[in-house]
Design a protein around this motif. Structure first.
Motif, PDB file in Angstrom:
ATOM      1  N   UNK A 270       0.862  -1.175   0.000  1.00 51.03           N
ATOM      2  CA  UNK A 270       0.000   0.000   0.000  1.00 51.03           C
ATOM      3  C   UNK A 270       0.898   1.225   0.000  1.00 51.03           C
ATOM      4  N   UNK A 271       0.759   2.071  -1.018  1.00 51.88           N
ATOM      5  CA  UNK A 271       1.694   3.188  -1.186  1.00 51.88           C
ATOM      6  C   UNK A 271       1.667   4.155   0.001  1.00 51.88           C
ATOM      7  N   UNK A 272       0.579   4.181   0.754  1.00 53.83           N
ATOM      8  CA  UNK A 272       0.533   5.100   1.889  1.00 53.83           C
ATOM      9  C   UNK A 272       1.418   4.622   3.032  1.00 53.83           C
ATOM     10  N   UNK A 273       1.837   3.373   2.953  1.00 57.47           N
ATOM     11  CA  UNK A 273       2.665   2.821   4.024  1.00 57.47           C
ATOM     12  C   UNK A 273       4.161   2.916   3.736  1.00 57.47           C
ATOM     13  N   UNK A 274       4.513   3.275   2.510  1.00 55.21           N
ATOM     14  CA  UNK A 274       5.928   3.399   2.200  1.00 55.21           C
ATOM     15  C   UNK A 274       6.194   3.245   0.712  1.00 55.21           C
ATOM     16  N   UNK A 275       7.458   3.450   0.361  1.00 53.86           N
ATOM     17  CA  UNK A 275       7.851   3.337  -1.041  1.00 53.86           C
ATOM     18  C   UNK A 275       7.813   1.873  -1.484  1.00 53.86           C
ATOM     19  N   UNK A 276       7.535   1.661  -2.779  1.00 49.60           N
ATOM     20  CA  UNK A 276       7.555   0.303  -3.306  1.00 49.60           C
ATOM     21  C   UNK A 276       8.958  -0.288  -3.165  1.00 49.60           C
ATOM     22  N   UNK A 277       9.962   0.542  -3.420  1.00 51.04           N
ATOM     23  CA  UNK A 277      11.347   0.099  -3.261  1.00 51.04           C
ATOM     24  C   UNK A 277      11.596  -0.379  -1.827  1.00 51.04           C
ATOM     25  N   UNK A 278      11.097   0.372  -0.866  1.00 52.40           N
ATOM     26  CA  UNK A 278      11.284   0.023   0.546  1.00 52.40           C
ATOM     27  C   UNK A 278      10.562  -1.277   0.883  1.00 52.40           C
ATOM     28  N   UNK A 279       9.399  -1.452   0.267  1.00 51.73           N
ATOM     29  CA  UNK A 279       8.600  -2.665   0.491  1.00 51.73           C
ATOM     30  C   UNK A 279       9.363  -3.904   0.042  1.00 51.73           C
ATOM     31  N   UNK A 280       9.884  -3.825  -1.176  1.00 56.85           N
ATOM     32  CA  UNK A 280      10.582  -5.006  -1.700  1.00 56.85           C
ATOM     33  C   UNK A 280      11.945  -5.166  -1.014  1.00 56.85           C
ATOM     34  N   UNK A 281      12.533  -4.038  -0.600  1.00 54.90           N
ATOM     35  CA  UNK A 281      13.784  -4.074   0.159  1.00 54.90           C
ATOM     36  C   UNK A 281      13.587  -4.845   1.475  1.00 54.90           C
ATOM     37  N   UNK A 282      12.458  -4.595   2.105  1.00 60.03           N
ATOM     38  CA  UNK A 282      12.131  -5.297   3.351  1.00 60.03           C
ATOM     39  C   UNK A 282      11.994  -6.795   3.134  1.00 60.03           C
ATOM     40  N   UNK A 283      11.289  -7.153   2.056  1.00 57.62           N
ATOM     41  CA  UNK A 283      11.115  -8.578   1.757  1.00 57.62           C
ATOM     42  C   UNK A 283      12.481  -9.226   1.538  1.00 57.62           C
ATOM     43  N   UNK A 284      13.328  -8.523   0.783  1.00 60.86           N
ATOM     44  CA  UNK A 284      14.645  -9.068   0.441  1.00 60.86           C
ATOM     45  C   UNK A 284      15.511  -9.249   1.689  1.00 60.86           C
ATOM     46  N   UNK A 285      15.557  -8.222   2.529  1.00 59.84           N
ATOM     47  CA  UNK A 285      16.388  -8.314   3.734  1.00 59.84           C
ATOM     48  C   UNK A 285      15.898  -9.421   4.664  1.00 59.84           C
TER      49      UNK A 285
END
Lengths: 176, 265
Positions: A62-77
Motif C-alpha cells: 500500500x503506497x501510503x505505508x511506504x515506497x515500493x522500493x522500501x517494500x521489496x527491500x524489506x522482503x529481500x532483507x
C-alpha cells in the motif's frame, strides 16, 4: 510510465509491469541479499524467492505505508536474514557479523563490472568509516535506529542526523 | 520553512530505509502529497540508495525469465509451493511444537499434582486412623493401669463368686473398696447374656437375707475386659449376680442366680 501506475498494474498481476519493476530494482535487491548471505548460489535462490513472494503478496503493498522500493527491500532483507538463520546455512558456519557492503563493491581490477558500479565504489571509498557503517546497517541490513545506535555505540538521537549527512554526501557523489 | 526543517531532520532517509513506525510512514506520505519538494527529496534519496545497492550486486545476474519460469512452475505445481512454504514457517512450527510440549507438560504436572494430592489425603486418613488407634491403646492402657491399681490397693476386699446351679461353670470376682464405696466386678467368667436379658448385681446381707440392687451390667457385650465398677455404700456380706430382664428387677430372680460369693469377715 509513472511508478504508481506501474505498481497498480503489477498488483493486477500484469507480467510486463512486473518485469519493468524487476529491471528497476532486482540488481539492488541482489546486492542487498548478497551482502547478507555472501554466497552466490544462495543469493540467487533468495532472489527468486523474494520476487515470487512479491508477486504473490502484491496485494499487501500500500503506497501510503511506504515506497515500493522500501517494500521489496524489506522482503529481500528478511528473506536473506531468514536464510542465514536456517540450519543448512548455519552448518556452513559463516560468520557474517563483521562484514559490510563495502567489502563486496567492485574494484577497478575487476573489469567485468559496469563502469557505473566501479565509479560508485570509488565514491563510497571516500565516505567516512562511520557513514559506511550506518548506511550498511540501515539500508543493507534493515536495522532499526535503536539497533543501529547500539551497534555503532552512538546516541539514538544522532543516528538520524548522522545518516542524513552521510546520504547527502552519497547523493552528491552518485547522482551528479 | 516547515517542510525544509522536515527534510533536514533526516526522517526521509529513514523512510526510504524502512525503519520508521507505521504512523511516521503515514506522516511522510501525507507530507509528500502536500509538498512536491518533500516528494522530490524522497525520490533523490531512493535513487541514491538504488544505485548504491546495485553496485553491491554480484555480476552473475538473475534474469527475469528465471523468476517467471519458477513462478509458472510453482503455479502449475502447487505441491512445490506447499513444500517451500513450511521452510520459511520453521520458526512458527517450532513455536507450535513448543506450545504443545508446554501444554502436555502442564497437563502432566496437573495430573501429577492431583495424584500427589490424593496420596496426601490417603496418608492423612491413615494418620488419623493410627492416631485413633494410639488414643484407644492409651485409653486401654490407662484403664488397665487403673484396674491394676485397684487390685493392688491394700484396702480392697477380694470376693470370689462361684457358679451356681443354673450355670455351674460360671465364675466372677468382686473387688470391693469400702473406703471409696466402689465394687469392681471381673465378669470374664460369665457367658454372654441372651438377647433381652442383663446381669444384675446384688449386695446381700445374710440374716435375714436382704438383697439390695447395685445395678445392671448394661454394656456386657461391648466391654472388652469385662471389668465393671458399681457404687456400693452398703454393709454387704455377700454379692450375687442374677440374669434379669432388660432394665433390671426389683428383687432377684433366684432361679437365675449365676454366681454367688460370701465376704469373709
Amino acid at each position: 510510465m509513472q511508478l504508481e501506475a506501474l505498481v497498480i498494474k503489477f498488483q493486477q498481476k500484469d507480467e510486463r509491469a512486473f518485469e519493468t519493476l524487476y529491471n528497476m530494482y532486482s540488481e539492488s535487491m541482489h546486492g542487498v541479499i548478497y551482502n547478507i548471505v555472501r554466497d552466490h548460489d544462495i543469493a540467487q535462490e533468495v532472489m527468486q524467492d523474494v520476487f515470487i513472494k512479491a508477486w504473490h503478496k502484491a496485494d499487501s503493498y500500500n503506497s501510503s505505508k511506504g515506497r515500493f522500493f522500501t517494500w521489496i527491500l524489506n522482503i529481500a532483507r528478511n528473506a536473506a536474514i531468514d536464510k542465514t538463520r536456517s540450519k543448512s546455512f548455519k552448518n556452513s558456519s559463516k560468520n557474517l557479523n563483521a562484514d559490510y557492503f563495502v567489502d563486496i563493491l567492485p574494484t577497478q581490477d575487476n573489469l567485468d563490472n559496469s563502469t557505473d558500479a566501479i565509479g560508485i565504489a570509488k565514491f563510497v571509498g571516500k565516505l567516512a568509516e562511520k557513514c559506511k557503517k550506518v548506511i550498511d546497517l540501515l539500508y543493507f541490513k534493515g536495522y532499526t535506529q535503536k539497533e543501529a545506535s547500539e551497534t555503532l555505540d552512538m546516541p539514538i538521537g544522532t543516528i538520524k542526523t548522522h545518516n542524513r549527512n552521510c546520504i547527502k554526501e552519497l547523493r552528491e557523489m552518485v547522482l551528479n | 520553512m516547515e517542510k525544509e526543517k522536515y527534510i533536514a531532520s533526516g526522517i526521509l532517509e529513514l523512510y526510504v530505509a524502512g525503519s520508521l513506525s507505521e504512523a511516521e510512514n503515514k506522516e511522510v506520505y501525507n507530507m509528500m502529497l502536500e509538498h512536491p519538494e518533500v516528494l522530490q527529496e524522497v525520490l533523490d534519496i531512493e535513487a541514491a540508495i538504488v544505485k548504491l545497492t546495485k553496485a553491491a550486486a554480484p555480476k552473475d545476474k538473475v534474469t527475469f525469465n528465471s523468476i517467471l519460469n519458477k513462478l509458472k512452475g510453482t503455479d502449475n505445481d502447487t505441491k512445490v509451493v506447499k513444500l517451500n512454504k513450511p521452510k520459511s514457517n520453521w520458526s512458527s512450527y517450532t513455536g507450535w511444537a513448543a506450545a504443545v510440549i508446554l501444554g502436555g507438560g502442564l497437563l502432566w504436572m496437573n495430573n501429577q499434582n492431583s495424584t500427589l494430592e490424593t496420596q496426601i489425603t490417603e496418608i492423612q486418613i491413615e494418620k488419623d486412623f493410627f492416631e485413633t488407634q494410639i488414643e484407644d491403646l492409651n485409653s486401654d492402657l490407662a484403664d488397665s493401669k487403673k484396674i491394676i491399681n485397684v487390685f493392688r490397693d491394700k484396702d480392697i476386699i477380694s470376693v470370689p463368686l462361684a457358679g451356681q446351679a443354673v450355670y455351674p461353670e460360671a465364675y466372677a470376682k468382686a473387688y470391693w473398696n469400702k473406703a471409696d464405696k466402689t465394687v469392681y466386678l471381673d465378669l470374664a467368667g460369665l457367658p454372654e447374656p441372651p438377647e433381652g436379658k442383663v446381669y444384675q448385681v446384688w449386695s446381700l446381707t445374710l440374716n435375714p437375707l436382704t438383697p439390695t440392687s447395685l445395678g445392671t451390667i448394661d454394656n456386657f457385650k461391648g466391654d472388652d475386659n469385662k471389668i465393671f465398677n458399681l457404687e456400693n455404700a452398703n454393709e454387704s456380706q455377700a454379692f450375687g449376680i442374677t440374669l434379669e430382664p432388660e432394665g433390671g428387677s426389683v428383687s432377684p430372680t433366684l432361679e437365675q442366680l449365676y454366681t454367688l460369693g460370701v465376704i469373709e469377715s
